[in-house]
Scaffold this active site. Structure first.
Site, short mmCIF file in Angstrom:
data_model
loop_
_atom_site.label_atom_id
_atom_site.label_comp_id
_atom_site.label_asym_id
_atom_site.label_seq_id
_atom_site.Cartn_x
_atom_site.Cartn_y
_atom_site.Cartn_z
N ALA A 195 19.59 -113.51 -5.82
CA ALA A 195 20.68 -114.30 -5.27
C ALA A 195 20.05 -115.48 -4.53
O ALA A 195 18.91 -115.40 -4.07
CB ALA A 195 21.50 -113.45 -4.32
N GLY A 255 19.18 -109.80 -7.03
CA GLY A 255 20.33 -109.99 -7.91
C GLY A 255 19.93 -110.20 -9.36
O GLY A 255 20.72 -109.93 -10.28
N GLU A 264 19.42 -106.86 -10.73
CA GLU A 264 20.76 -106.26 -10.83
C GLU A 264 21.51 -106.79 -12.06
O GLU A 264 22.24 -106.06 -12.71
CB GLU A 264 21.53 -106.52 -9.54
CG GLU A 264 20.91 -105.74 -8.38
CD GLU A 264 21.50 -106.09 -7.03
OE1 GLU A 264 21.43 -107.29 -6.67
OE2 GLU A 264 22.03 -105.21 -6.36
N GLU A 292 15.42 -107.01 -1.28
CA GLU A 292 16.46 -107.31 -0.27
C GLU A 292 16.14 -106.82 1.13
O GLU A 292 16.41 -107.51 2.11
CB GLU A 292 17.82 -106.73 -0.71
CG GLU A 292 18.53 -107.55 -1.78
CD GLU A 292 18.14 -107.17 -3.19
OE1 GLU A 292 17.09 -106.51 -3.37
OE2 GLU A 292 18.87 -107.53 -4.12
N1 DAK Z 1 16.89 -118.25 -3.86
C1 DAK Z 1 16.81 -119.58 -3.75
N2 DAK Z 1 15.77 -120.30 -4.23
C2 DAK Z 1 14.79 -119.62 -4.83
C3 DAK Z 1 14.82 -118.19 -4.98
C4 DAK Z 1 15.94 -117.50 -4.45
N3 DAK Z 1 16.10 -116.18 -4.59
N4 DAK Z 1 13.69 -117.82 -5.61
C5 DAK Z 1 12.99 -118.94 -5.85
N5 DAK Z 1 13.64 -120.02 -5.40
C6 DAK Z 1 13.22 -121.41 -5.44
C7 DAK Z 1 12.15 -121.68 -4.38
O1 DAK Z 1 12.74 -121.89 -3.11
C8 DAK Z 1 11.51 -122.92 -4.95
O2 DAK Z 1 12.33 -124.03 -4.69
P1 DAK Z 1 11.74 -125.38 -3.97
O3 DAK Z 1 11.11 -124.88 -2.72
O4 DAK Z 1 10.74 -125.89 -4.98
O5 DAK Z 1 12.93 -126.23 -3.79
C9 DAK Z 1 11.54 -122.68 -6.45
O6 DAK Z 1 12.56 -121.69 -6.65
C10 DAK Z 1 10.23 -122.14 -6.98
O7 DAK Z 1 9.89 -120.99 -6.23
P2 DAK Z 1 8.48 -120.81 -5.51
O8 DAK Z 1 7.86 -122.13 -5.19
O9 DAK Z 1 8.67 -119.86 -4.39
O10 DAK Z 1 7.63 -120.15 -6.69
P3 DAK Z 1 6.40 -119.13 -6.54
O11 DAK Z 1 5.84 -118.95 -7.91
O12 DAK Z 1 5.47 -119.55 -5.42
O13 DAK Z 1 7.05 -117.74 -6.07
C11 DAK Z 1 8.70 -115.97 -6.18
C12 DAK Z 1 7.92 -117.08 -6.94
C13 DAK Z 1 9.74 -115.39 -7.13
C14 DAK Z 1 7.71 -114.85 -5.77
C15 DAK Z 1 9.33 -116.58 -4.91
O14 DAK Z 1 10.08 -117.72 -5.28
C16 DAK Z 1 10.25 -115.63 -4.19
O15 DAK Z 1 9.79 -114.73 -3.46
N6 DAK Z 1 11.56 -115.84 -4.34
C17 DAK Z 1 12.57 -115.04 -3.66
C18 DAK Z 1 12.70 -113.69 -4.32
C19 DAK Z 1 13.68 -112.81 -3.60
O16 DAK Z 1 13.51 -112.42 -2.42
N7 DAK Z 1 14.77 -112.48 -4.30
C20 DAK Z 1 15.79 -111.65 -3.76
C21 DAK Z 1 16.84 -112.53 -3.16
S1 DAK Z 1 18.01 -111.59 -2.22
C22 DAK Z 1 24.83 -108.59 -1.72
C23 DAK Z 1 24.83 -109.23 -2.93
C24 DAK Z 1 23.66 -109.66 -3.46
C25 DAK Z 1 22.47 -109.50 -2.80
C26 DAK Z 1 22.48 -108.87 -1.58
C27 DAK Z 1 23.67 -108.40 -1.05
N8 DAK Z 1 26.04 -108.12 -1.21
C28 DAK Z 1 27.25 -108.30 -1.96
C29 DAK Z 1 26.09 -107.28 -0.07
C30 DAK Z 1 21.29 -109.99 -3.42
C31 DAK Z 1 20.27 -110.42 -2.70
C32 DAK Z 1 19.11 -111.04 -3.34
O17 DAK Z 1 18.97 -111.16 -4.53
#
Ligand code: DAK
Length: 262
Positions: free
Chosen positions: A69, A114, A117, A137
């Site tokens: 997400a 997400g 998911e 998360e």
């Molecule tokens: N959201 C927004 N932008 C993202 C992103 C994300 N999840 N993942 C990557 N990006 C963006 C980065 O910010 C970056 O953008 P700029 O900074 O260039 O503008 C671009 O994509 C490239 O990413 P990186 O520069 O970070 O690339 P790396 O190769 O260095 O790293 C990575 C890749 C996948 C390890 C890293 O980007 C990362 O850790 N991303 C976040 C992964 C993450 O934590 N995903 C889970 C998100 S939380 C709910 C419903 C849904 C959810 C929860 C509750 N309810 C209804 C209660 C769901 C939650 C989630 O999914």
């Protein structure tokens, strides 16, 4: 390209009624914001009623399947907006899960939060050897909210699912394969073709039978075994109201390929 100038979710047509739904926001690793979720829902709804549809493949463009997400968008949300976002997410995931034909997740890269998911809403999961998957998360002070706390345990068992959810760790494709989270891994350049071979194999089978099998397997899950077997019997019987099993069995005995109608 900006979000306004390109399609956030593309539908790509292949032969035999196979359709790829590709998440196309590579500049943010295909992170799911409200627009992407809406587009997933709308594209799934658009193809769901097609009679010629045989298999749907869900994948991502660039180096990610979906990296989760959109964290930047969620950080700005009021609680009302968070509620709408959650509802939108469930609608999108459910629209994928409810497609009447087999849905394949071709996990081409990161499938996190997400994103995993979304893959878990599909029927069959395959991955590139470069893929990295996880539910990070809890590291963000959240819990998986698009079905991860429920669908992962059902797929791989609750013991392994708990470890992934509680640690928020990211695992490699070979570990996902060992856990049964994906069925097979492919070298990155072979993923598309490998998945397409499986899709074509499904698409060549009796279309009514494949749809019926998906429905029965899904609907039988919450039932006890005798209710589930009753459902199977009724569904088996219903197939005989169509031409399809007769063509399939006749072709088998005639030693020719069946000619199924959609
Ligand atoms: N959201 C927004 N932008 C993202 C992103 C994300 N999840 N993942 C990557 N990006 C963006 C980065 O910010 C970056 O953008 P700029 O900074 O260039 O503008 C671009 O994509 C490239 O990413 P990186 O520069 O970070 O690339 P790396 O190769 O260095 O790293 C990575 C890749 C996948 C390890 C890293 O980007 C990362 O850790 N991303 C976040 C992964 C993450 O934590 N995903 C889970 C998100 S939380 C709910 C419903 C849904 C959810 C929860 C509750 N309810 C209804 C209660 C769901 C939650 C989630 O999914």
């Amino acid at each position: 390209m900006t979000e306004e100038t390109h399609e956030l979710v593309e539908l790509i047509e292949h032969e035999q009624g196979i359709v790829t739904l590709r998440i196309n926001r590579p500049e943010a690793l295909n992170a799911l914001n409200a627009n992407v979720l809406e587009a997933i829902h709308d594209k799934a709804a658009e193809i769901a009623t097609r009679k010629d549809l045989s298999v749907v493949i869900v994948t991502g463009s660039g180096r990610a399947f979906v990296a989760g997400a959109d964290i930047k968008a969620m950080l700005e949300m009021t609680s009302d907006e968070a509620e709408q976002f959650a509802q939108l997410g469930h609608r999108a995931m459910n629209a994928i899960a409810a497609l009447p034909v087999p849905v394949i997740a071709a996990i081409n890269g990161f499938a996190l939060g997400g994103g995993l998911e979304l893959a878990l809403s599909c029927d069959l999961l395959y991955a590139s050897t470069k893929a990295r998957v996880g539910l990070p998360e809890v590291g963000l002070g959240l819990i998986p909210g698009f079905g991860g706390t429920q669908r992962l345990g059902r797929l791989i068992g609750y013991h392994a699912a708990r470890e992934l959810v509680f640690t928020g760790g990211m695992i490699k494709a070979d570990e996902a394969l060992r856990l049964g989270l994906v069925l097979k891994t492919f070298e990155p350049e072979a993923l598309e073709e490998g998945v397409m071979t499986i899709a074509k194999q499904i698409a060549a089978r009796g279309p009514g039978a494949v749809r019926c099998a998906k429905r029965v397997m899904e609907q039988g899950r919450p039932l006890n075994i005798s209710q589930a077997l009753e459902l199977e019997t009724r569904s088996f019987q219903e197939l005989f109201d169509s031409e399809e099993p007769f063509e399939g069995m006749r072709a088998h005995l005639d030693k020719r390929a069946p000619e199924f109608r959609k």
